[in-house]
Design an enzyme around this catalytic site. Structure first.
Site, PDB file in Angstrom:
ATOM      1  N   ARG A  95       7.591   1.853   0.967  1.00 10.79           N
ATOM      2  CA  ARG A  95       8.028   0.582   0.798  1.00 10.79           C
ATOM      3  C   ARG A  95       8.352   0.035  -0.541  1.00 10.79           C
ATOM      4  NH1 ARG A  95       3.371  -2.572   3.165  1.00 10.79           N
ATOM      5  NH2 ARG A  95       3.140  -0.960   4.616  1.00 10.79           N
TER       6      ARG A  95
ATOM      7  N   ARG B  35       0.492  -8.762  -2.553  1.00 14.54           N
ATOM      8  CA  ARG B  35       0.372  -7.624  -1.815  1.00 14.54           C
ATOM      9  C   ARG B  35       1.173  -8.111  -1.275  1.00 14.54           C
ATOM     10  NH1 ARG B  35      -1.583  -3.343   0.965  1.00 14.54           N
ATOM     11  NH2 ARG B  35      -2.278  -4.240   3.227  1.00 14.54           N
TER      12      ARG B  35
ATOM     13  N   SER C 246       0.643  -4.194   5.323  1.00 13.45           N
ATOM     14  CA  SER C 246       0.026  -4.170   7.043  1.00 13.45           C
ATOM     15  C   SER C 246      -1.008  -4.368   7.503  1.00 13.45           C
ATOM     16  CB  SER C 246       1.142  -3.455   7.226  1.00 13.45           C
ATOM     17  OG  SER C 246       0.216  -2.330   6.804  1.00 13.45           O
TER      18      SER C 246
ATOM     19  N   ARG D 123       1.530  11.168  -8.471  1.00 14.17           N
ATOM     20  CA  ARG D 123       0.229  11.136  -7.568  1.00 14.17           C
ATOM     21  C   ARG D 123       0.897  10.740  -6.088  1.00 14.17           C
ATOM     22  NH1 ARG D 123      -5.276  11.516  -7.365  1.00 14.17           N
ATOM     23  NH2 ARG D 123      -5.818  12.433  -9.850  1.00 14.17           N
TER      24      ARG D 123
ATOM     25  N   ASP E  40       0.637  -4.221  13.480  1.00 14.81           N
ATOM     26  CA  ASP E  40       0.010  -3.642  15.213  1.00 14.81           C
ATOM     27  C   ASP E  40      -1.144  -4.505  16.057  1.00 14.81           C
ATOM     28  OD1 ASP E  40      -1.539  -1.769  12.915  1.00 14.81           O
ATOM     29  OD2 ASP E  40      -2.731  -2.584  14.434  1.00 14.81           O
TER      30      ASP E  40
ATOM     31  N   ARG F 135       7.132  -0.057   9.200  1.00 14.55           N
ATOM     32  CA  ARG F 135       5.656  -0.255   8.643  1.00 14.55           C
ATOM     33  C   ARG F 135       6.936  -0.569   7.042  1.00 14.55           C
ATOM     34  NH1 ARG F 135       0.016   0.269  11.314  1.00 14.55           N
ATOM     35  NH2 ARG F 135       0.690   0.299  13.329  1.00 14.55           N
TER      36      ARG F 135
ATOM     37  N   GLY G 206       0.876  -1.387  -0.066  1.00 16.91           N
ATOM     38  CA  GLY G 206      -0.395  -0.181   0.153  1.00 16.91           C
ATOM     39  C   GLY G 206       0.734   1.571   0.158  1.00 16.91           C
TER      40      GLY G 206
HETATM   41  O1  LIG Z   1       0.405  -1.152   4.783  1.00 15.55           O
HETATM   42  P1  LIG Z   1       0.043  -1.240   3.679  1.00 15.55           P
HETATM   43  O2  LIG Z   1       0.074  -1.858   2.843  1.00 15.55           O
HETATM   44  O3  LIG Z   1      -1.262   0.425   3.179  1.00 15.55           O
HETATM   45  O4  LIG Z   1      -1.757  -1.693   4.461  1.00 15.55           O
HETATM   46  C1  LIG Z   1      -2.713  -1.032   6.015  1.00 15.55           C
HETATM   47  O5  LIG Z   1      -1.553  -0.494   6.293  1.00 15.55           O
HETATM   48  C2  LIG Z   1      -2.392   0.815   5.946  1.00 15.55           C
HETATM   49  C3  LIG Z   1      -3.530   1.465   6.678  1.00 15.55           C
HETATM   50  O6  LIG Z   1      -2.363   2.251   8.102  1.00 15.55           O
HETATM   51  C4  LIG Z   1      -3.609  -0.109   4.728  1.00 15.55           C
HETATM   52  O7  LIG Z   1      -3.218   0.042   3.614  1.00 15.55           O
HETATM   53  C5  LIG Z   1      -4.125  -1.147   5.163  1.00 15.55           C
HETATM   54  O8  LIG Z   1      -4.261  -2.358   4.480  1.00 15.55           O
HETATM   55  O1  LIG Z   2      -5.936  -1.481   8.045  1.00 15.93           O
HETATM   56  C1  LIG Z   2      -4.933  -1.482   9.144  1.00 15.93           C
HETATM   57  C2  LIG Z   2      -3.907  -1.844   8.794  1.00 15.93           C
HETATM   58  C3  LIG Z   2      -3.012  -2.418  10.346  1.00 15.93           C
HETATM   59  N1  LIG Z   2      -3.398  -2.228  11.042  1.00 15.93           N
HETATM   60  C4  LIG Z   2      -5.035  -1.754  11.333  1.00 15.93           C
HETATM   61  O2  LIG Z   2      -5.203  -1.842  12.531  1.00 15.93           O
HETATM   62  N2  LIG Z   2      -5.839  -2.315  10.537  1.00 15.93           N
END
Ligand SMILES: O=P(O)(O)O[C@H]1O[C@H](CO)[C@@H](O)[C@H]1O
Ligand SMILES: O=c1cc[nH]c(=O)[nH]1
Length: 235
Positions: free
Chosen positions: A24, A87, A90, A43, A204, A217, A20
């Site tokens: 990263r 994908r 996190s 973007r 988390d 992250r 995402g």
């Molecule tokens: O770390 P990424 O890949 O962005 O994934 C998680 O982190 C984001 C939220 O903090 C959302 O995109 C969620 O799916």
């Molecule tokens: O979407 C997410 C990603 C990481 N941690 C969360 O709690 N929610």
């Protein structure tokens, strides 16, 4: 060129990792790819192509949430002929035996999003991982003595919810963790006949409130990154 990716045709490999976070993506490209070339900055959603163990691989940030992921997945599959998408995300653990930095393979995805409700006229589609990628991930993890979890994840439209206990409803049905994109990725892969898998690192815990920083992250979920790279090049 597509609306959100200004790469020439052929600049993107048919195998791609999808974090995402675009930073990263940059970290993965610089750490793991030989001769990485940045093909997209539109973007700020960075995309790179390079070589990994002799195979051409790309890595593209998708942004957060099902709609953003859907834009990139649509363009990558339809305009750039991408065939394998993993994908590398996190997620927040919903189970007490799933800890920060554990790795989860999303076998399937539940969602509170209305995207598939609209697409399937109120009926339920079950977004599911590609079996070959999933099996390859199990094999690669076993070969590296890497312990992984696998199961259903929640792809949520909201990071911040009004009801702080809403996740417990999903947890009671053994949903392992919450993230925000997998349902859309698996649905689009099914629609276009390509292969997709979500590999997630627990950033988390909704159970214990333990958490990692944004920098962690971005840069430290290297076991997931290496697993995904080895899975995507596996024949
Ligand atoms: O770390 P990424 O890949 O962005 O994934 C998680 O982190 C984001 C939220 O903090 C959302 O995109 C969620 O799916
Ligand atoms: O979407 C997410 C990603 C990481 N941690 C969360 O709690 N929610």
């Amino acid at each position: 060129m597509s609306v959100h990716i200004n790469a020439e045709k052929g600049a993107i490999a048919d195998k791609i990792l999808l974090p995402g976070d675009p930073l990263r993506a940059e970290f993965i490209a610089n750490k793991y790819l030989e001769n990485p070339v940045c093909y997209n900055k539109v973007r700020g959603m960075l995309g790179f192509t390079g070589m990994y163990k002799g195979e051409r691989v790309s890595v593209q940030g998708t942004g957060m949430g099902l709609p953003s992921l859907s834009i990139y997945a649509n363009e990558l599959i339809r305009e750039y002929d991408v065939k394998k998408l993993i994908r590398v995300g996190s997620c927040g653990s919903m189970q007490k035996d799933i800890h920060v930095r554990d790795i989860i393979l999303a076998m399937s995805s539940s969602t509170n999003s209305s995207m598939n409700k609209n697409r399937f006229k109120g009926m339920d589609f079950a977004p599911t991982a590609d079996f070959s990628l999933f099996r390859n991930a199990l094999d690669v993890a076993k070969g590296s003595n890497l312990e992984i979890k696998a199961g259903n994840v929640l792809s949520s439209d909201s990071f911040y919810t009004d009801d702080p206990d809403e996740w417990k409803m999903w947890a009671a049905f053994n949903v392992l963790a919450v993230e925000m994109e997998t349902s859309a990725l698996y649905t689009l892969a099914a629609k276009y006949g390509v292969s997709a898998l979500s590999i997630l690192t627990v950033s988390d815990s909704l159970v214990t409130w333990e958490e990692t920083s944004s920098e962690e992250r971005e840069k430290t979920f290297t076991q997931m990154m290496e697993l995904a790279l080895d899975v995507i090049i596996k024949k």
